[in-house]
Scaffold this active site. Structure first.
Site, PDB file in Angstrom:
ATOM      1  N   GLY A 171       0.821  -1.204   0.000  1.00  0.00           N
ATOM      2  CA  GLY A 171       0.000   0.000   0.000  1.00  0.00           C
ATOM      3  C   GLY A 171       0.850   1.246   0.000  1.00  0.00           C
ATOM      4  N   GLY A 226       2.676   5.601   4.685  1.00  0.00           N
ATOM      5  CA  GLY A 226       1.911   6.231   5.758  1.00  0.00           C
ATOM      6  C   GLY A 226       0.591   5.583   6.080  1.00  0.00           C
ATOM      7  N   GLY A 279       0.210   2.704   7.672  1.00  0.00           N
ATOM      8  CA  GLY A 279       0.283   1.892   8.889  1.00  0.00           C
ATOM      9  C   GLY A 279       0.728   0.466   8.689  1.00  0.00           C
ATOM     10  N   THR A 325       3.865  -0.814   8.641  1.00  0.00           N
ATOM     11  CA  THR A 325       4.910  -1.201   9.597  1.00  0.00           C
ATOM     12  C   THR A 325       4.361  -1.261  11.015  1.00  0.00           C
ATOM     13  OG1 THR A 325       6.567  -0.155   8.181  1.00  0.00           O
ATOM     14  CG2 THR A 325       7.207  -0.605  10.453  1.00  0.00           C
ATOM     15  N   SER A 347      -5.869   3.716 -17.729  1.00  0.00           N
ATOM     16  CA  SER A 347      -7.207   3.963 -17.180  1.00  0.00           C
ATOM     17  C   SER A 347      -7.878   5.208 -17.752  1.00  0.00           C
ATOM     18  CB  SER A 347      -7.121   4.082 -15.653  1.00  0.00           C
ATOM     19  OG  SER A 347      -6.301   5.172 -15.295  1.00  0.00           O
ATOM     20  N   LYS A 382      -9.814   6.138  -6.445  1.00  0.00           N
ATOM     21  CA  LYS A 382     -10.457   6.934  -7.512  1.00  0.00           C
ATOM     22  C   LYS A 382     -11.869   7.355  -7.116  1.00  0.00           C
ATOM     23  CE  LYS A 382      -7.786   4.818 -11.274  1.00  0.00           C
ATOM     24  NZ  LYS A 382      -7.814   3.961 -12.456  1.00  0.00           N
TER      25      LYS A 382
END
Length: 780
Positions: A353, A356, A358, A360, A676, A719
């Site tokens: 992902g 920032g 989360g 880790t 896309s 999106k």
């Protein structure tokens, strides 16, 4: 003149050869030899002395004797105890043994050998004298038994033959060498034989001296070390610091206590034995000591007990993290399987992902929930295979790899091991790091993982591996295949607000010294902070901004003695300045040639407008806005589709030869690429060509084919979030992405109409504002 053969008493010598002019004594004990001496004394005191080839032979035959001996004169006979006779003789003439008669004593038939007179030139004789003198002088200096007196007497002899006899008689060599001198007939032969013997003896003495020097140095060093150790021992005893148990004994005690298999203990005992026999001051001692300590510290059969309470584990996971349902669910499933099977294979999970989100920190929470030891291994920038597998012990500064070190630090064989930033590893000439990880992350192989330094199989089957990555694109396929992928997607604004309220604000207040009740942030202020001051998929920048607010509040409380600081929408702008980000809201009216597209970025979703203009020209096709190859191909596929259906939409046949088409995506400084935007560009081009307006509240995402089919894409959650923030009401999504949409939370989809499309016709039916008059002709 040749002398006649003589029959004279003979004595067979053992281990001794007499040379002409040599005065020597020997002891005889054999009866035949004693009778031969007595017979010689009765006649003219002449005896024939010949050397035995085999010293051990008691009754030698003719073939056991050398063919050349010496006729000697007996000077003295002394009877000793035990029927031993000592005889003093002087060698006179060399003689060849012809026959031997065995009776009461040996009678030899010998042929005296007179020295041949050689007329050697004076220069050659002088060279021989000088050469033999120098060589014998070296021999005397190196051999302390002879001393300098022999060398001094030799210098005084000027006759070559006498000099050769003198040197031959004074050489301390074996009877075999003396026999060679005796058998040399001419002066030149004797010279050459003597020189060979002397040079050989000099070499032997040199080698012996070198060996003696080395041995002496080693003995002196060991003796010195022993004395110093004894002194140290005495000093320690005086100070009361005497270590009665040596290091090796201490290691053996630790080895007995070690919870490990016999294979490990056997290897360890061998190394301890080696350590005992190595000098403490040598470099090898430090290497072996480091290896022994590493083996002793590794948790071979030592494991921790996992938390078996699912409710307790679920509570801890919910306390630490908001959302992340898939990750929590997978961890609880693992715990349930472990409780049922008593073992269960540890899964290898990869959390993927944006930064920032989360990834880790959730690994820490999972370790706490399962009551496992936590080890973090950062793989960012690692490009040496030895970092994973360890260095071989032969290298200077060798050490275990990161996996073995992680186990050592954890102290148990079943920790949770976080492989952070697995997508950032690289390879160079030192080896492929990703390939080294294949064995680690394969549940079929990692029960016998071999670290190059440890050299013993490590069991990693009970280690719970969790890897993190920002993207799957850079992870090699074989490595990716061994992991279970769980996507950690971007947070919604509502999720960010929950995370801030439940975790971030309290964390930053504590970090900046604020007590509970000294700072309050209103809901509107927090919403404005999330929307206007941060743009990210995770919450890292949000935490930084909250920290900034806390620091400013701390200053207010300290300087102005305020009891409480309240943060509202108005005060937020004073503290942090003007808003840095704003979302592109929907257009005010429907427009021709402008379509709202949806894009995925590393910091979440975004909307982008695609603009198309048509101008009189030569049918040229222009793309601007720093588009990548994929988007350029999508645009070309779109225009090909439009040309194929031009009759249906009443487009003039000459249009594509007489008009130029220009596609532009704003923010030209930002590179844009991805599969896309195909249907978005095709819709914008068709709108501009047919002069039909596009609905302002419609956004779309999807790839187009030449035949107008709509292909699926990724990043839908981000999106849809971006579309919602921009005020979009209707979104066109590929039909094949319907399963992905069903997994998205209802909170995100609320208030949106999601239309699933399979062809461009369906897209145009939704996007174009009004029905086109089929009979109308466009005037270009």
């Amino acid at each position: 003149m040749k002398e006649e053969n003589k029959n004279i008493p003979a004595v067979a010598l053992r281990g001794m050869t007499i040379l002409p002019g040599m005065v020597a004594h020997f002891d005889v004990s054999r009866s035949r030899s004693i009778h031969a001496v007595e017979a010689a004394m009765m006649k003219d005191q002449t005896v024939f002395l010949v050397t035995q080839k085999n010293v051990e032979k008691e009754d030698p035959e003719l073939e056991d004797l050398y063919s050349i001996g010496i006729i000697a004169v007996i000077k003295q006979v002394i009877k000793l105890q035990n029927n031993v006779v000592r005889v003093l003789v002087e060698g006179e003439t060399r003689a060849r043994l012809s026959e031997m008669e065995w009776g009461e004593y040996l009678i030899a038939e010998v042929e005296p050998l007179q020295r041949e007179e050689e007329m050697l030139p004076a220069e050659i004789q002088a060279a021989m004298i000088r050469g033999i003198q120098e060589t014998f002088t070296r021999y005397c200096l190196m051999n302390p038994k002879h001393g300098k007196e022999l060398a001094r007497q030799m210098v005084e002899i000027s006759d070559l033959e006498k000099l050769l006899d003198y040197i031959g008689n004074n050489l301390s060599v074996g009877f075999e060498e003396k026999q060679k001198i005796l058998e040399a007939g001419t002066v030149q032969e004797r010279y050459e034989t003597l020189m060979i013997i002397l040079l050989n003896e000099i070499n032997i003495i040199q080698i012996k001296t070198e060996f003696q020097t080395k041995v002496k140095e080693k003995v002196d060093k060991n003796q010195k070390e022993y004395i110093l150790r004894e002194q140290m021992k005495l000093i320690r005893e005086e100070l009361g610091e005497d270590n009665t148990v040596s290091e090796a004994d201490h290691y053996l005690e630790e080895c007995e206590k070690l919870e490990a298999d016999e294979e490990v203990k056997e290897k360890l005992e061998k190394e301890i034995e080696r350590f005992k026999n190595v000098s403490l001051n040598s470099s090898e001692s430090a290497v072996i000591r480091g290896y022994i300590e590493t083996i002793l510290e590794l948790p071979w059969n030592k494991a921790s007990k996992d938390n078996k309470n699912l409710e307790d584990a679920e509570r801890i996971l919910d306390e630490d993290h908001y959302g992340m349902e898939k990750v929590k669910e997978r961890m609880l499933e693992f715990l349930a399987v472990r409780n049922l099977t008593k073992k269960g294979d540890s899964p290898i999970i990869c959390l993927v992902g944006p930064p920032g989100t989360g990834k880790t920190s959730i690994a820490k929470s999972v370790a706490r929930a399962l009551d496992k030891k936590y080890v973090r291994i950062s793989l960012g920038g690692v490009r040496d295979e030895a970092e994973i597998r360890g260095h071989r012990k032969t290298y200077v500064g060798a050490m275990p790899g990161r996996i073995a070190n992680g186990l050592k630090n954890a102290g148990v064989r079943n920790p949770l091991m976080l492989l952070d930033e697995i997508d950032k590893i690289s390879s160079d000439y030192k080896g492929d790091t990703a390939s080294a990880l294949l064995e680690v992350l394969d549940s079929e192989q990692n029960s016998k993982f071999r670290d190059h330094y440890v050299e013993l199989p490590l069991d990693l089957s009970e280690v719970l591996f969790i890897a993190t990555a920002n993207s799957l694109q850079t992870i090699p396929r074989p490595l990716l295949d061994r992991m279970e992928i769980i996507e950690v997607s971007s947070y919604t604004e509502n999720e960010k607000a929950h995370i801030a309220r439940e975790h971030l604000i309290a964390k930053q207040m504590e970090k900046n010294g604020l007590q509970e009740g000294q700072l309050s942030i209103s809901n509107h202020a927090l919403e404005k902070l999330i929307r206007g001051y941060t743009r990210e998929a995770g919450v890292r920048n949000l935490e930084r901004k909250i920290g900034e607010i806390c620091r400013k509040a701390a200053r207010e409380i300290y300087q102005k003695n305020k009891k409480m600081v309240k943060i509202t929408e108005i005060s937020l702008e004073k503290l942090l300045g003007k808003e840095k980000y704003n979302f592109d809201l929907i257009n005010e009216t429907d427009e021709i040639g402008i379509v709202r597209g949806l894009a995925w970025t590393s910091v979440g979703g975004d909307t982008l407008q695609i603009e198309v203009n048509i101008m009189p020209g030569k049918g040229e096709f222009q793309l601007t806005g720093q588009l990548g190859d994929v988007m350029k191909e999508s645009a070309k596929a779109g225009i090909s589709y439009i040309r194929s259906v031009s009759e249906k939409y009443q487009i003039d046949k000459e249009f594509f030869q007489e008009w130029d088409i220009h596609i532009h995506i704003p923010e030209g400084a930002v590179p844009k690429d991805g599969p896309s935007a195909g249907i978005t560009m095709a819709t914008a081009m068709l709108s501009a060509i047919t002069k039909r307006k596009v609905r302002k509240d419609v956004a779309m995402t999807g790839e187009i084919t030449l035949r107008g089919r709509v292909l699926p894409i990724g990043g839908l959650k981000e999106k849809i979030l971006a579309a919602k923030n921009a005020g979009i009401k209707t979104i066109c999504v590929p039909k094949k992405n319907e399963p992905d949409v069903s997994e998205i939370a209802q909170e995100i989809k609320k208030g949106l109409e999601i239309v699933f499309v399979e062809s461009m016709e369906q897209v145009l039916d939704v996007a174009l504002a009004e029905e086109m008059d089929r009979g109308e002709e466009h005037d270009y």
